[in-house]
Design a protein around this motif. Structure first.
Motif, mmCIF file in Angstrom:
data_model
loop_
_atom_site.group_PDB
_atom_site.id
_atom_site.type_symbol
_atom_site.label_atom_id
_atom_site.label_comp_id
_atom_site.label_asym_id
_atom_site.label_seq_id
_atom_site.Cartn_x
_atom_site.Cartn_y
_atom_site.Cartn_z
ATOM 1 N N LEU A 1 44.830 22.026 0.535
ATOM 2 C CA LEU A 1 44.718 21.303 1.695
ATOM 3 C C LEU A 1 45.759 20.128 1.711
ATOM 4 O O LEU A 1 46.267 19.385 2.772
ATOM 5 C CB LEU A 1 43.378 21.104 2.207
ATOM 6 C CG LEU A 1 42.599 22.365 2.697
ATOM 7 C CD1 LEU A 1 41.157 22.033 2.983
ATOM 8 C CD2 LEU A 1 43.348 23.272 3.696
ATOM 9 N N ARG A 2 45.217 19.452 0.428
ATOM 10 C CA ARG A 2 45.804 17.936 -0.078
ATOM 11 C C ARG A 2 46.261 17.934 -1.256
ATOM 12 O O ARG A 2 45.303 18.425 -2.305
ATOM 13 C CB ARG A 2 45.078 17.068 0.719
ATOM 14 C CG ARG A 2 45.682 15.397 0.545
ATOM 15 C CD ARG A 2 44.759 14.604 1.156
ATOM 16 N NE ARG A 2 44.728 13.461 0.358
ATOM 17 C CZ ARG A 2 43.452 12.842 0.053
ATOM 18 N NH1 ARG A 2 42.191 13.315 0.190
ATOM 19 N NH2 ARG A 2 43.696 11.880 -0.649
ATOM 20 N N ALA A 3 47.058 17.511 -1.837
ATOM 21 C CA ALA A 3 47.119 17.010 -3.249
ATOM 22 C C ALA A 3 48.092 15.641 -3.236
ATOM 23 O O ALA A 3 49.069 15.660 -2.701
ATOM 24 C CB ALA A 3 47.925 18.070 -4.044
ATOM 25 N N GLU A 4 47.264 14.474 -3.849
ATOM 26 C CA GLU A 4 48.053 13.189 -3.823
ATOM 27 C C GLU A 4 48.047 12.553 -5.333
ATOM 28 O O GLU A 4 46.735 12.550 -5.778
ATOM 29 C CB GLU A 4 47.101 12.386 -2.965
ATOM 30 C CG GLU A 4 47.728 10.921 -2.776
ATOM 31 C CD GLU A 4 46.699 10.280 -1.882
ATOM 32 O OE1 GLU A 4 47.149 8.955 -1.700
ATOM 33 O OE2 GLU A 4 46.070 10.779 -1.184
ATOM 34 N N HIS B 1 42.422 18.802 -2.999
ATOM 35 C CA HIS B 1 41.603 19.136 -1.843
ATOM 36 C C HIS B 1 41.970 20.622 -1.572
ATOM 37 O O HIS B 1 43.098 21.055 -1.147
ATOM 38 C CB HIS B 1 41.724 18.163 -0.717
ATOM 39 C CG HIS B 1 40.711 18.627 0.179
ATOM 40 N ND1 HIS B 1 40.670 17.744 1.712
ATOM 41 C CD2 HIS B 1 39.810 19.542 0.440
ATOM 42 C CE1 HIS B 1 39.789 18.334 2.380
ATOM 43 N NE2 HIS B 1 39.047 19.231 1.676
ATOM 44 N N TYR B 2 41.045 21.488 -1.859
ATOM 45 C CA TYR B 2 41.186 22.980 -1.479
ATOM 46 C C TYR B 2 40.283 23.443 -0.657
ATOM 47 O O TYR B 2 38.793 23.026 -0.633
ATOM 48 C CB TYR B 2 41.138 23.558 -2.797
ATOM 49 C CG TYR B 2 42.297 23.598 -4.141
ATOM 50 C CD1 TYR B 2 43.347 24.187 -4.220
ATOM 51 C CD2 TYR B 2 41.692 22.326 -4.908
ATOM 52 C CE1 TYR B 2 44.241 23.653 -4.800
ATOM 53 C CE2 TYR B 2 42.704 22.110 -5.733
ATOM 54 C CZ TYR B 2 43.948 22.685 -6.068
ATOM 55 O OH TYR B 2 44.826 22.483 -6.913
ATOM 56 N N ARG B 3 40.685 24.686 0.027
ATOM 57 C CA ARG B 3 39.550 25.295 1.051
ATOM 58 C C ARG B 3 39.315 26.390 -0.022
ATOM 59 O O ARG B 3 40.191 27.011 -0.476
ATOM 60 C CB ARG B 3 40.126 25.488 2.240
ATOM 61 C CG ARG B 3 39.372 26.518 3.184
ATOM 62 C CD ARG B 3 39.678 26.446 4.398
ATOM 63 N NE ARG B 3 40.141 25.469 5.273
ATOM 64 C CZ ARG B 3 41.021 25.222 5.705
ATOM 65 N NH1 ARG B 3 42.276 25.911 5.915
ATOM 66 N NH2 ARG B 3 41.254 23.997 6.448
ATOM 67 N N VAL B 4 38.144 27.057 0.066
ATOM 68 C CA VAL B 4 37.809 28.314 -0.488
ATOM 69 C C VAL B 4 38.033 29.435 0.464
ATOM 70 O O VAL B 4 37.552 29.319 1.613
ATOM 71 C CB VAL B 4 36.269 28.419 -1.151
ATOM 72 C CG1 VAL B 4 35.998 29.596 -1.517
ATOM 73 C CG2 VAL B 4 35.910 27.242 -2.072
#
Length: 180
Positions: A161-164, A174-177
């Motif tokens: 979802l996000r990588a910063e 940030h990952y969604r399972v």
């Protein structure tokens, strides 16, 4: 339905145990600003017994904000088979099976349920299919030894979802399972 969100500091090789031993130097303002974003959406926390024992000694007297106010004020559900021997506001021992308890908690009204610093709880809930998101702060180092967050789990598919990246070399991931 509420979401269960695992928030962990990990080394590049996945070690989550004792992050104070591998978090090198001080992190930057970007890592610091991530903490209120994570805890600002949570109104309950699930902890393992070891994390509870360590945190119940430290956080009630801490002035490290905003986490101290958050963790001291939020309901804390502790996975343990023995009575809690320290008095910490809002802490309750989970009665019965962890996965059953968290499954019921997810169906109640409320905001996100956080899992912080509790490797065994995170693993158990991931294995049971109860974790909705992983929010990781990946430190720019290889710890080399220690318990890894994702060891021993079945295959789990994730959606980024996000990588910063941060100025000091951390990666906020940030990952969604994804459902099976």
């Amino acid at each position: 339905m509420r979401k269960v969100v695992v928030y962990e500091f990990v080394s590049l090789d996945g070690v989550a145990e004792a992050p104070d031993t591998f978090v090198v130097g001080h992190w930057d303002d970007v890592v610091d600003a991530n903490i209120p974003r994570v805890i600002g959406t949570q109104d309950a926390v699930v902890l393992g017994r070891r994390s509870y024992d360590e945190w119940a000694r430290y956080w009630p007297e801490s002035d490290i904000e905003p986490f101290a106010s958050f963790i001291n004020g939020v309901p804390k559900y502790v996975a343990t088979s023995t009575p809690l021997d320290r008095d910490w506001a809002g802490a309750t021992a989970i009665d019965g099976d962890l996965a059953d308890f968290v499954g019921k908690l997810k169906r109640e009204d409320g905001d996100e349920i956080g899992v912080h610093a509790s490797i065994s709880v995170a693993r158990a809930l991931l294995a049971a299919g109860l974790v909705d998101e992983l929010k990781l702060v990946i430190a720019p180092c290889v710890a080399g030894r220690g318990r890894r967050l994702l060891d021993g789990l079945p295959a789990i598919r994730l959606e980024a979802l996000r990588a910063e990246p941060t100025p000091s070399g951390y990666l906020l991931a940030h990952y969604r399972v994804r459902p099976h």
